[in-house]
Design a protein around this motif. Structure first.
Motif, short mmCIF file in Angstrom:
data_model
loop_
_atom_site.label_atom_id
_atom_site.label_comp_id
_atom_site.label_asym_id
_atom_site.label_seq_id
_atom_site.Cartn_x
_atom_site.Cartn_y
_atom_site.Cartn_z
N THR A 113 0.84 -1.20 0.00
CA THR A 113 0.00 0.00 0.00
C THR A 113 0.88 1.25 0.00
N ARG A 130 1.96 1.60 -8.97
CA ARG A 130 0.76 2.23 -9.53
C ARG A 130 1.10 3.03 -10.78
N ASN A 227 -6.94 -0.74 -6.27
CA ASN A 227 -6.58 0.61 -6.70
C ASN A 227 -7.74 1.27 -7.44
N ASP A 228 -8.53 0.47 -8.13
CA ASP A 228 -9.65 0.97 -8.93
C ASP A 228 -10.91 0.20 -8.59
#
Length: 245
Positions: A113, A130, A227-228
């Motif tokens: 994270t 990311r 993340n999405d």
């Protein structure tokens, strides 16, 4: 030649990134154990050799990482960036990791994270991965003209420590209750024997998984943070929420 994960033809491999030789195993090793047992390939990318760690030499920690990856049925490589405790978020690093994503062509990517209140290497690697997942899709990045562009299905973050869990973010709760999965995951964590010298890391991760599991009405579970937003095509596959109390 770089190792290539083996998987069933219809299952794109998982690509997991770790800042240090034990991050993947401690943070999401149970997920890896489950997926490889189901026939999915897994590949680990480790971005340091634990040079700044209190316990274990880089050589020993490299050997432990290779042993642990083998237990989990994964292949592993080391990507040299800035070194342990020196990892910075730069475009060059993101592009380098994007090249790995293009080469492995994973369906799912796992990374620490990007939460700040943890080892800075964890947070910085989360940001880098990311960025890399986006750059891997762009055909005009001249530094990685080959292989061809690749778009992953989903990026999930894992928390190596409780402090790394993103506040206010609902996780995907991954059931790892099967005794075989727990045994494999435990063996993989214990392979990092140098890190057990001063901290009960294995007990911590199993206890976290036990609490998360009890909250969800199963024996053990690991939290992954998307993340999405996830896309579903039917409500049929959604059995219930992770609320047992």
């Amino acid at each position: 030649m770089k190792p290539t994960p083996k998987s069933q033809p219809d299952l794109a491999p998982i690509l997991a990134f770790g800042a240090h030789p034990d991050d993947i195993e401690f943070g999401c090793g149970g997920v890896i154990a489950y997926e490889t047992s189901a026939g999915r390939g897994a590949h680990f990318v480790i971005c340091s050799r634990g040079e700044a760690g209190t316990n274990g030499t880089p050589a020993k920690r490299t050997a432990e990482a290779k042993k642990s990856a083998k237990i989990l049925g994964a292949t592993v490589e080391f990507v040299d960036l800035d070194g342990d405790a020196h990892l910075d978020v730069t475009a060059a690093h993101a592009i380098k990791l994007a090249g790995v994503i293009r080469r492995i062509k994973p369906g799912f990517v796992l990374a620490p994270t990007p939460v700040e209140n943890q080892h800075p290497d964890h947070a910085h690697l989360g940001q880098l991965v990311r960025n890399a997942a986006r750059l891997a899709r762009y055909g005009g990045v001249k530094e990685i003209a080959d292989p061809a562009v690749h778009a992953i299905d989903q990026l999930f973050f894992y928390a190596v420590t409780p402090e790394g869990e993103p506040p206010g973010t609902l996780p995907v709760v991954f059931d790892v209750s099967a005794s075989k999965i727990i045994a494999t995951w435990t063996s993989a964590m214990k392979a990092h024997a140098s890190q057990a010298a001063t901290r009960k890391y294995v007990d911590l991760q199993l206890a976290r998984a036990r609490v998360r599991g009890l909250q969800a009405g199963v024996e053990h579970a690991i939290a992954l943070f998307p993340n999405d937003p996830l896309v579903i095509h039917s409500l049929i596959s959604l059995k219930r929420s992770a609320r047992a109390f």
